[in-house]
Scaffold this motif. Structure first.
Motif, PDB file in Angstrom:
ATOM      1  N   ALA A   1       0.826  -1.207   0.000  1.00 34.84           N
ATOM      2  CA  ALA A   1       0.000   0.000   0.000  1.00 34.84           C
ATOM      3  C   ALA A   1       0.858   1.255   0.000  1.00 34.84           C
ATOM      4  CB  ALA A   1      -0.926  -0.011   1.211  1.00 34.84           C
ATOM      5  N   GLY A   2       1.975   1.213   0.714  1.00 33.76           N
ATOM      6  CA  GLY A   2       2.893   2.346   0.695  1.00 33.76           C
ATOM      7  C   GLY A   2       3.488   2.558  -0.678  1.00 33.76           C
TER       8      GLY A   2
ATOM      9  N   PHE B   1      -7.600   4.944  -3.932  1.00 33.76           N
ATOM     10  CA  PHE B   1      -7.145   3.602  -3.621  1.00 33.76           C
ATOM     11  C   PHE B   1      -8.291   2.732  -3.116  1.00 33.76           C
ATOM     12  CE2 PHE B   1      -3.410   6.359  -2.502  1.00 33.76           C
ATOM     13  CZ  PHE B   1      -2.696   6.083  -3.650  1.00 33.76           C
ATOM     14  N   GLN B   2      -8.176   1.458  -3.438  1.00 33.71           N
ATOM     15  CA  GLN B   2      -9.143   0.451  -2.976  1.00 33.71           C
ATOM     16  C   GLN B   2      -8.379  -0.761  -2.480  1.00 33.71           C
ATOM     17  OE1 GLN B   2     -12.224  -0.599  -5.819  1.00 33.71           O
ATOM     18  NE2 GLN B   2     -12.513  -2.640  -4.959  1.00 33.71           N
TER      19      GLN B   2
ATOM     20  N   VAL C   1      -6.126  -4.568   9.375  1.00 36.00           N
ATOM     21  CA  VAL C   1      -5.514  -4.305   8.074  1.00 36.00           C
ATOM     22  C   VAL C   1      -6.181  -3.105   7.397  1.00 36.00           C
ATOM     23  CG1 VAL C   1      -5.164  -5.231   5.763  1.00 36.00           C
ATOM     24  CG2 VAL C   1      -4.754  -6.685   7.762  1.00 36.00           C
ATOM     25  N   CYS C   2      -7.519  -3.085   7.382  1.00 37.21           N
ATOM     26  CA  CYS C   2      -8.224  -1.980   6.717  1.00 37.21           C
ATOM     27  C   CYS C   2      -7.936  -0.651   7.403  1.00 37.21           C
ATOM     28  CB  CYS C   2      -9.728  -2.262   6.695  1.00 37.21           C
ATOM     29  SG  CYS C   2     -10.201  -3.586   5.559  1.00 37.21           S
ATOM     30  N   ASN C   3      -7.939  -0.620   8.727  1.00 32.06           N
ATOM     31  CA  ASN C   3      -7.644   0.630   9.435  1.00 32.06           C
ATOM     32  C   ASN C   3      -6.210   1.078   9.202  1.00 32.06           C
ATOM     33  OD1 ASN C   3     -10.231   0.931  10.432  1.00 32.06           O
ATOM     34  ND2 ASN C   3      -9.786  -0.093  12.377  1.00 32.06           N
ATOM     35  N   ASP C   4      -5.259   0.132   9.072  1.00 28.92           N
ATOM     36  CA  ASP C   4      -3.887   0.480   8.699  1.00 28.92           C
ATOM     37  C   ASP C   4      -3.874   1.292   7.405  1.00 28.92           C
ATOM     38  OD1 ASP C   4      -2.693  -0.814  10.821  1.00 28.92           O
ATOM     39  OD2 ASP C   4      -2.018  -2.556   9.658  1.00 28.92           O
TER      40      ASP C   4
ATOM     41  N   LEU D   1      -2.714   5.010   6.385  1.00 33.52           N
ATOM     42  CA  LEU D   1      -1.562   5.150   5.499  1.00 33.52           C
ATOM     43  C   LEU D   1      -1.912   5.981   4.267  1.00 33.52           C
ATOM     44  CD1 LEU D   1       0.922   2.313   4.630  1.00 33.52           C
ATOM     45  CD2 LEU D   1       0.075   3.824   2.848  1.00 33.52           C
ATOM     46  N   TRP D   2      -3.103   5.732   3.714  1.00 32.09           N
ATOM     47  CA  TRP D   2      -3.519   6.469   2.514  1.00 32.09           C
ATOM     48  C   TRP D   2      -4.163   7.820   2.859  1.00 32.09           C
ATOM     49  CZ3 TRP D   2      -5.992   1.402   0.296  1.00 32.09           C
ATOM     50  CH2 TRP D   2      -5.007   0.664  -0.373  1.00 32.09           C
TER      51      TRP D   2
END
Length: 564
Positions: free
Chosen positions: A166-167, A180-181, A198-201, A205-206
């Motif tokens: 994701a980064g 982003f999705q 994971v989703c909250n990460d 991050l985004w």
């Protein structure tokens, strides 16, 4: 005592399978979704060009891809998953084609799909170079079986892998118009707390915000439980996701249990705002959720589906061409037979319902297509999706008088008296019982003509006339084909005719008479129907002519000829 459970145990190895509640826990109580109603359409996102295309034995060529894309934009979809550019050169080239100025409408966002690998992410970004309004869709399987068997990662390692990918997305996107999705594949078999972590990460991050939201797409990749379980899982995420106003909660149901549509509808009740699926449900195994059915289910509840399916046959034709797969005849809303009734009781109800609808529209002073729709067995007006009424009722050996009367009325303008409907339905039953095949409107007309009209056309009278000789006194005279003369008097032309026939030894008692004008397109002709008891035998006859009197006389003669 009645033994209600008389079924015998099967020999199938059902004990090899664990029920869903033993495979994943759903920590949800006091669920709210059962009390909710769907009052507006979610954001529909067709994945025909990616997920659907991957499921085809022969993936779409460039011409078919372009035609499918044009169909999707023409129907009004505003976000479309267009491909998996790192999977094949064909997908990559198609997305480069969409980068051509003017290829994508300005109000449409395209979605591209990528696994969580740096090289494949870079290939994906190369495909969208120069494009605006793009969503990059990152996915990774997260369920325990996939972690253990496919990826070989435990929870911390997989969480780190996803954050790293994701980064990389965020660095490559920079400040471009890219959203982003993320899809935790097999969400429905993943521990809810892990998906939430994971989703909250990624939301953080985004740097999701209401004006630049992220999409968290929660797939029922392989359907394993009843739809209420999926709804509970979605409501749990809906309640606990960080920055909820900056997250678009999306679902992607598959149809392994045959309940993909129900899963999607309950998920929307549970908080989902976006639904991914395919037109007519194409997809791996038993398919993705069916967007056409979902949209028209809303339409049937008085909710704007926000996509235009007013020409369902054109939509179906294009999809069948692109997928090289047929849409089944019993497919909801789009199949050839879904607005068709063969059953006699259904036909009778539909026939009466359509007549009631026409009257109601007239009473309201509006066209039929604007009047409220309440017709038995037809959840929507077929005209809403571009279908006519000519195929609503079709006749076979299971059909009854209502359907037969409907077809003869709509195609030939006949308004059969009820007892004649009953009489003719038995004629049709005898004609169809042997073969069991469907009988068309044209064949119905031929059978009706041979049974009721033809006997009067070949009647025994060579010539005839009737005159009113005094107030309420009519005289009928005629010549039989063998040369004998007939004459009789009565209080009307038909009464005089029956008197003349009685003089020749034929006892005729008219039990029922009806007549009406046929459609103007049929030459302003009239048709008459007569039920008569002839020498103790009851028969129907019918005749048509430009003169009502002539039609009436010939109808009596048709009944007489049939009886003797």
């Amino acid at each position: 005592m009645y033994d209600w459970n008389r079924q015998r145990p099967s020999s199938m190895p059902y004990h090899r399978y664990r029920p869903a509640h033993e495979r994943v826990e759903v920590p949800l109580t006091d669920r709210a979704w059962p009390a909710r109603r769907i009052t507006e359409a979610p954001l529909w996102v067709p994945v025909d060009l990616r997920d659907g295309n991957q499921a085809l034995a022969e993936p779409m060529d460039p011409e078919r891809k372009r035609r499918m894309f044009e169909l999707l934009t023409g129907l009004g979809f505003k976000e479309i998953e267009v491909g998996y550019p790192s999977s094949s050169q064909l997908d990559f080239d198609f997305i480069r084609h969409l980068a051509t100025p003017g290829a994508v409408p300005e109000d449409v966002s395209v979605v591209v799909f990528t696994p969580a690998r740096h090289d494949l992410i870079e290939r994906t970004f190369a495909s969208i170079e120069g494009m605006s309004r793009v969503v990059v869709h990152l996915y990774t399987p997260t369920a325990p079986t996939w972690r253990d068997v496919v990826l070989g990662h435990d929870r911390p390692a997989l969480r780190a892998l996803i954050r790293d990918a994701a980064g990389h997305l965020a660095r490559l996107a920079g400040d471009r118009d890219i959203r982003f999705q993320f899809s935790p594949e097999v969400f429905n078999l993943t521990e809810p707390d892990f998906v939430l972590e994971v989703c909250n990460d990624l939301t953080a991050l985004w740097d999701a915000s209401p004006d630049r939201p992220v999409t968290h797409n929660l797939p029922a990749t392989v359907e394993v439980a009843t739809p209420n379980v999926y709804a509970d899982q979605i409501e749990y995420m809906h309640r606990h996701l960080d920055r909820r106003d900056a997250v678009i909660l999306s679902v992607h149901p598959h149809n392994d249990r045959g309940t993909g549509v129900a899963c999607a509808e309950l998920a929307v009740l549970a908080g989902a705002q976006r639904v991914e699926g395919c037109l007519f449900g194409n997809g791996e195994r038993t398919g993705n959720v069916d967007l056409v059915t979902l949209a028209l289910n809303l339409h049937a509840q008085g909710v704007d589906p926000m996509i235009d399916l007013s020409d369902i046959d054109e939509v179906r034709m294009v999809v069948e061409h692109c997928n090289r797969l047929p849409v089944p005849e019993r497919h909801p809303y789009a199949g050839d037979l879904v607005y068709t009734a063969f059953s006699g009781t259904h036909q009778d109800a539909i026939n009466k319902g359509l007549a009631h609808h026409a009257k109601r529209a007239a009473d309201l002073g509006v066209p039929p297509e604007q009047a409220p729709w309440e017709v038995p067995y037809l959840p929507i007006d077929p005209a809403d999706v571009g279908r006519g009424y000519q195929a609503v009722i079709r006749v076979n050996s299971q059909s009854g008088k209502g359907g037969i009367a409907y077809l003869l009325h709509t195609r030939y303008g006949l308004e059969l008296p009820r007892r004649l409907q009953i009489d003719f339905s038995s004629v049709v039953q005898r004609a169809t019982d042997g073969s069991g095949e469907e009988i068309t409107a044209g064949q119905l007309w031929e059978l009706f003509h041979a049974t009721y009209l033809a006997p009067g056309e070949i009647g025994a009278l060579a010539d005839w006339s009737t005159v009113e000789t005094g107030p309420g006194v009519h005289e009928f005279t005629g010549t039989l084909r063998n040369g004998r003369r007939l004459s009789g008097t009565g209080n009307g032309p038909l009464s005089a005719l029956t008197a003349a026939l009685a003089g020749d030894g034929i006892d005729v008692d008219i039990l029922h008479y009806a007549e009406h004008a046929l459609d103007p397109g049929r030459g302003s002709r009239a048709i008459a129907y007569v039920e008569a008891r002839v020498n103790g035998t009851t028969c129907w006859g019918a005749a048509q002519d430009t003169s009502v009197l002539t039609a009436s006389v010939h109808a009596v003669l048709a009944a007489v000829h049939r009886a003797i």
